[in-house]
Design an enzyme around this catalytic site. Structure first.
Site, mmCIF file in Angstrom:
data_model
loop_
_atom_site.group_PDB
_atom_site.id
_atom_site.type_symbol
_atom_site.label_atom_id
_atom_site.label_comp_id
_atom_site.label_asym_id
_atom_site.label_seq_id
_atom_site.Cartn_x
_atom_site.Cartn_y
_atom_site.Cartn_z
ATOM 1 C CD GLU A 225 -36.022 -33.936 3.897
ATOM 2 O OE1 GLU A 225 -36.767 -34.811 3.426
ATOM 3 O OE2 GLU A 225 -34.802 -33.874 3.626
ATOM 4 C CB SER B 43 -21.994 -28.535 -1.992
ATOM 5 O OG SER B 43 -22.034 -27.357 -1.198
ATOM 6 C CE LYS C 156 -29.672 -30.575 -0.121
ATOM 7 N NZ LYS C 156 -28.940 -29.295 -0.010
HETATM 8 C C1 LIG Z 1 -28.216 -28.893 1.121
HETATM 9 C C2 LIG Z 1 -26.889 -28.360 0.829
HETATM 10 C C3 LIG Z 1 -25.750 -28.702 1.609
HETATM 11 C C4 LIG Z 1 -25.827 -29.538 2.847
HETATM 12 O O1 LIG Z 1 -26.312 -30.825 2.700
HETATM 13 P P1 LIG Z 1 -25.379 -32.108 2.717
HETATM 14 O O2 LIG Z 1 -26.365 -33.230 2.723
HETATM 15 O O3 LIG Z 1 -24.555 -32.058 3.961
HETATM 16 O O4 LIG Z 1 -24.549 -32.083 1.498
HETATM 17 C C5 LIG Z 1 -24.522 -28.225 1.220
HETATM 18 N N1 LIG Z 1 -24.376 -27.417 0.150
HETATM 19 C C6 LIG Z 1 -25.435 -27.062 -0.613
HETATM 20 C C7 LIG Z 1 -25.201 -26.181 -1.776
HETATM 21 C C8 LIG Z 1 -26.720 -27.512 -0.303
HETATM 22 O O5 LIG Z 1 -27.756 -27.144 -1.056
#
Ligand SMILES: *Cc1c(COP(=O)(O)O)cnc(C)c1O
Length: 400
Positions: free
Chosen positions: A111, A377, A89
């Site tokens: 948000e 992610s 993020k």
């Molecule tokens: C917020 C988040 C997501 C989901 O958000 P996307 O916009 O679909 O990437 C996925 N993995 C993690 C670790 C997150 O913090």
């Protein structure tokens, strides 16, 4: 360029900018300026310097040997979990706050659901000395208390939202309402590839650093700059967008995305929007949303707070409809088991969101020389309690 946004802000039939009249000029202004600003050399230099020295990029592309053997392929993990603040993020919040500064804005709003985007926003506001206010559903404020404390410690004001189900979707609505009251001085840092045009494109561009790195890292490690498969989890769609960005038009690369099935995409407890959603307008864009016959938004359900959203970004709605991506629905139990598996096989505790992507592997038909790049992610520190509470779902890994 089949899958890029058009001048009007649409991806096929999805996208656009459906905003109240009072925001029209502000959004229009952003649409007209964002490309010009982010493409300047000064912006790119500042952005990339911060990604390198502050975020810690490039994130490693790691060859996961034991998991490769298990799944009969060559599996590389793109380690977004190693970024500052623990997820992808921050790639986006760094970019958007630089854009906000260049546009002369003095107040930031955001948000947040699980709190990850709130923390990433509060972090860059502290870095830039900007005022920061975060909207978060009251239910999430309770469930994700540590992230609330992190945001407060970073100097952000957290507003609990008490409308609707008091979760992410309501927090988005409240942030848009606040924006309507302060369009002149406020920049809204949107956390995923959603919202009115240009946000889906803006966020995708900010996250595209992921696939930009994958290209040269794969070249270095395999002698070829593209994989056979890209795999990512998908909530609003930002880490997925970043993972596929430079490969969207390269049909040699197959794309597999994992959305949150909850108890199953065909039950009432699901967040599998691409499987279940129908076309509607939510938070400023036309996309697939989970809604009832009257167009009322239905609550999303999944064990993973970061995937708990009843919509999905317009770019992904379009690509899925065109058959460019294969979207799998991964249930809570499959994600938990996969999270434990990565933990025990590679010593990496993934976020439960990312564990959905890992779980996709067993549903794919792979050959031993297939190169698979899977984006982790985020890191799983925030989810340890949930993993432990659900260890009965972890199969052979749950006996401890
Ligand atoms: C917020 C988040 C997501 C989901 O958000 P996307 O916009 O679909 O990437 C996925 N993995 C993690 C670790 C997150 O913090």
């Amino acid at each position: 360029m089949k899958y890029q946004v058009d001048e009007k802000g649409f991806y096929g039939e999805f996208g656009g900018a459906y905003v109240p009249e009072i925001l029209y000029a502000t959004v229009r202004n952003l649409q007209e300026q964002y490309r010009e600003i982010i493409e300047t050399e000064a912006f790119q230099q500042e952005y990339h310097a911060l990604l390198k020295d502050y975020v810690g990029r490039p994130s490693p592309l790691y060859y996961a040997r034991r998991m490769s053997e298990r799944y009969g392929c060559r599996l590389y993990l793109k380690r977004e979990d190693l970024n500052h603040t623990g997820a992808h993020k921050i790639n986006n919040t760094i970019g958007q706050i630089l854009l906000a500064k260049k546009m002369g804005k003095t107040r930031i709003i955001a948000e947040t659901g699980a709190g990850q985007h709130g923390v990433a926003t509060a972090t860059v506001c502290a870095l830039m000395g900007m005022r920061c206010e975060v909207f978060m559903g009251a239910t999430d404020v309770e469930r994700q208390h540590t992230n609330v404390e992190r945001m407060r410690m970073l100097g952000a004001e957290v507003h609990p939202v008490r409308t609707g189900n008091m979760t992410l979707s309501d927090a988005c609505s409240e942030a848009i309402r606040d924006w309507c009251c302060h369009p002149a001085d406020t920049f809204y840092i949107v956390g995923s590839t959603m919202g009115p045009h240009p946000y889906p494109d803006l966020v995708a561009r900010m996250q595209s650093v992921i696939s930009e790195e994958i290209k040269w890292q794969l070249q270095e490690q395999t002698g070829r700059d593209y994989p056979d498969y890209l795999v990512a989890c998908i909530g609003g769609g930002s880490n997925a967008a970043g993972t596929i960005y430079h490969y969207m038009d390269d049909e040699r690369v197959k794309i597999v995305l994992a959305e949150a099935g909850g108890h199953g995409w065909d039950t009432d407890h699901t967040a599998a929007t691409i499987h279940r959603g129908t076309t509607g307008i939510l938070h400023g864009a036309k996309m697939l949303v989970m809604q009832d016959d009257d167009g009322q938004i239905q609550e999303a359900f999944t064990i993973s707070a970061g995937l708990d959203y009843p919509g999905v970004g317009p770019m992904h709605c379009h690509m899925a409809k065109q058959g460019r991506t294969t979207v799998l629905s991964i249930n809570d139990d499959e994600a938990i088991r996969a999270g434990y598996e990565l933990t025990r096989m590679e010593g990496i505790i993934p976020a439960i969101e990312s564990a959905h992507a890992i779980a996709a592997l067993q549903k794919m038909t792979l050959k031993t020389d297939d190169v698979v790049v899977l984006t982790v992610s985020g890191r799983g520190d925030k989810d340890v309690e949930t993993y432990l509470k659900n260890k009965s779902l972890a199969g052979e890994y749950g006996n401890f």
